[in-house]
Write a protein that holds these residues in place. Sequence first.
Motif, PDB file in Angstrom:
ATOM      1  N   ARG A 189       0.889  -1.057   0.123  1.00 58.71           N
ATOM      2  CA  ARG A 189      -0.082   0.138   0.018  1.00 58.71           C
ATOM      3  C   ARG A 189       0.917   1.289   0.014  1.00 58.71           C
ATOM      4  O   ARG A 189       1.992   1.042   0.237  1.00 58.71           O
ATOM      5  CB  ARG A 189      -0.900   0.008   1.218  1.00 58.71           C
ATOM      6  N   ASN A 190       0.384   2.452  -0.449  1.00 66.07           N
ATOM      7  CA  ASN A 190       0.965   3.578  -0.363  1.00 66.07           C
ATOM      8  C   ASN A 190       1.011   3.942   1.192  1.00 66.07           C
ATOM      9  O   ASN A 190       0.316   5.082   1.612  1.00 66.07           O
ATOM     10  CB  ASN A 190      -0.065   4.721  -1.131  1.00 66.07           C
ATOM     11  N   TYR A 191       2.006   3.402   1.884  1.00 64.53           N
ATOM     12  CA  TYR A 191       1.889   3.978   3.293  1.00 64.53           C
ATOM     13  C   TYR A 191       2.639   5.218   3.562  1.00 64.53           C
ATOM     14  O   TYR A 191       2.507   5.900   4.537  1.00 64.53           O
ATOM     15  CB  TYR A 191       2.787   3.068   4.057  1.00 64.53           C
ATOM     16  N   HIS A 215      -1.253  11.466   6.308  1.00 64.97           N
ATOM     17  CA  HIS A 215      -2.717  11.694   6.581  1.00 64.97           C
ATOM     18  C   HIS A 215      -3.497  10.601   7.409  1.00 64.97           C
ATOM     19  O   HIS A 215      -4.463  11.082   7.978  1.00 64.97           O
ATOM     20  CB  HIS A 215      -3.034  11.546   5.100  1.00 64.97           C
ATOM     21  N   GLY A 216      -2.744   9.867   8.058  1.00 68.66           N
ATOM     22  CA  GLY A 216      -3.371   8.759   9.097  1.00 68.66           C
ATOM     23  C   GLY A 216      -4.356   7.858   8.414  1.00 68.66           C
ATOM     24  O   GLY A 216      -4.992   7.294   9.348  1.00 68.66           O
ATOM     25  N   SER A 217      -4.625   7.671   7.059  1.00 68.70           N
ATOM     26  CA  SER A 217      -5.441   6.800   6.483  1.00 68.70           C
ATOM     27  C   SER A 217      -5.112   6.445   5.197  1.00 68.70           C
ATOM     28  O   SER A 217      -4.055   7.016   4.571  1.00 68.70           O
ATOM     29  CB  SER A 217      -6.900   7.486   6.432  1.00 68.70           C
ATOM     30  N   PHE A 218      -5.649   5.503   4.600  1.00 72.01           N
ATOM     31  CA  PHE A 218      -5.073   5.010   3.172  1.00 72.01           C
ATOM     32  C   PHE A 218      -5.850   6.321   2.347  1.00 72.01           C
ATOM     33  O   PHE A 218      -6.650   6.705   2.691  1.00 72.01           O
ATOM     34  CB  PHE A 218      -6.028   3.742   2.827  1.00 72.01           C
ATOM     35  N   PRO A 219      -5.282   6.007   1.028  1.00 74.54           N
ATOM     36  CA  PRO A 219      -5.786   7.300   0.140  1.00 74.54           C
ATOM     37  C   PRO A 219      -7.118   7.149  -0.181  1.00 74.54           C
ATOM     38  O   PRO A 219      -7.840   6.106   0.191  1.00 74.54           O
ATOM     39  CB  PRO A 219      -4.894   6.936  -1.479  1.00 74.54           C
ATOM     40  N   MET A 279       9.557   0.299 -10.654  1.00 74.24           N
ATOM     41  CA  MET A 279       8.051   0.323  -9.849  1.00 74.24           C
ATOM     42  C   MET A 279       7.145   0.938 -10.741  1.00 74.24           C
ATOM     43  O   MET A 279       7.227   1.383 -11.623  1.00 74.24           O
ATOM     44  CB  MET A 279       8.114   1.220  -8.548  1.00 74.24           C
ATOM     45  N   MET A 280       6.158   0.476 -10.395  1.00 67.60           N
ATOM     46  CA  MET A 280       4.743   0.933 -11.049  1.00 67.60           C
ATOM     47  C   MET A 280       3.705   1.240  -9.918  1.00 67.60           C
ATOM     48  O   MET A 280       3.752   0.809  -8.957  1.00 67.60           O
ATOM     49  CB  MET A 280       4.005  -0.205 -11.777  1.00 67.60           C
ATOM     50  N   ALA A 281       2.807   2.239 -10.114  1.00 65.24           N
ATOM     51  CA  ALA A 281       1.822   2.720  -9.371  1.00 65.24           C
ATOM     52  C   ALA A 281       0.592   2.157  -9.733  1.00 65.24           C
ATOM     53  O   ALA A 281       0.260   2.150 -10.768  1.00 65.24           O
ATOM     54  CB  ALA A 281       1.818   4.300  -9.341  1.00 65.24           C
ATOM     55  N   ASP A 282      -0.191   1.584  -8.852  1.00 64.41           N
ATOM     56  CA  ASP A 282      -1.383   0.996  -9.022  1.00 64.41           C
ATOM     57  C   ASP A 282      -1.447  -0.046 -10.138  1.00 64.41           C
ATOM     58  O   ASP A 282      -2.468  -0.160 -11.090  1.00 64.41           O
ATOM     59  CB  ASP A 282      -2.388   1.849  -9.222  1.00 64.41           C
ATOM     60  N   PHE A 283      -0.334  -0.752 -10.439  1.00 61.16           N
ATOM     61  CA  PHE A 283      -0.314  -1.837 -11.438  1.00 61.16           C
ATOM     62  C   PHE A 283      -0.383  -1.069 -12.774  1.00 61.16           C
ATOM     63  O   PHE A 283      -0.946  -1.807 -13.822  1.00 61.16           O
ATOM     64  CB  PHE A 283      -1.384  -2.821 -11.194  1.00 61.16           C
ATOM     65  N   TYR A 292      -1.397   1.599  -4.404  1.00 58.80           N
ATOM     66  CA  TYR A 292      -0.243   0.585  -4.192  1.00 58.80           C
ATOM     67  C   TYR A 292       0.805   0.951  -5.053  1.00 58.80           C
ATOM     68  O   TYR A 292       0.706   1.794  -6.161  1.00 58.80           O
ATOM     69  CB  TYR A 292      -1.193  -0.867  -4.905  1.00 58.80           C
ATOM     70  N   TRP A 293       2.018   0.496  -4.473  1.00 54.39           N
ATOM     71  CA  TRP A 293       3.240   0.464  -5.208  1.00 54.39           C
ATOM     72  C   TRP A 293       3.507  -0.982  -5.541  1.00 54.39           C
ATOM     73  O   TRP A 293       3.355  -2.088  -4.551  1.00 54.39           O
ATOM     74  CB  TRP A 293       4.414   1.140  -4.396  1.00 54.39           C
ATOM     75  N   VAL A 294       3.956  -1.283  -6.753  1.00 48.48           N
ATOM     76  CA  VAL A 294       4.537  -2.436  -7.451  1.00 48.48           C
ATOM     77  C   VAL A 294       5.935  -2.371  -7.660  1.00 48.48           C
ATOM     78  O   VAL A 294       6.337  -1.741  -8.402  1.00 48.48           O
ATOM     79  CB  VAL A 294       3.532  -2.935  -8.562  1.00 48.48           C
ATOM     80  N   HIS A 295       6.723  -3.219  -6.843  1.00 48.40           N
ATOM     81  CA  HIS A 295       8.066  -3.255  -7.136  1.00 48.40           C
ATOM     82  C   HIS A 295       8.419  -4.600  -7.907  1.00 48.40           C
ATOM     83  O   HIS A 295       7.834  -5.687  -7.515  1.00 48.40           O
ATOM     84  CB  HIS A 295       8.832  -3.543  -5.914  1.00 48.40           C
TER      85      HIS A 295
END
Length: 169
Positions: A34-36, A42-46, A142-146, A159-162
């Motif tokens: 996840r995009n931690y 922000h204290g929450s997920f996007p 990396m890719m963002a969100d596939f 999400y970050w995909v490595h």
Amino acid sequence: KQWYQRRVRGTHQRALRNFWELLRPGGILIIDHRNYDYAMIHGSFPPNSHTGSIYYNSDRIYNIRTELVKEPGQVPHLIFNADMDVSGTELAADTDVHLQDRGDGVSVPTLPLNTVHCYMHTVKGFEGLLKGIFGEDAEHWMMADFKEGEVKEGTIPNYWVHFIVKKIE
């Protein structure tokens, strides 16, 4: 709590080492998180992380709650909770099910999902873990969100995909 952080980090390193050992030279590990980075700020997920997500692609999941836990001198972690509408399923008769309003004034049989404690890796920190196992000179992208391509300014990936390649010796 620092012992816990060392233990979790060590567990993650061991898991990545196991993947490395399974791969043949030239093999590619594809792993996402996840995009931690966003969550730490922000204290929450996007905001759009549960709509259209490959993990939560369901209109049954709702009431998603996150809590950012920060303690002095500790790496913050995120606690994730959600509820599932089980109406029309055999789970509706489960003893853990209760009626709950989904926010539209209609009560539905609801099953609380397990609480998940998330050890948050930043993008750079996770890349460091990967490079620590695969080697600093291992090919990594990396890719963002596939999705292929550069992340556009202002985009908030969920999400970050490595992708990292096991070197051919």
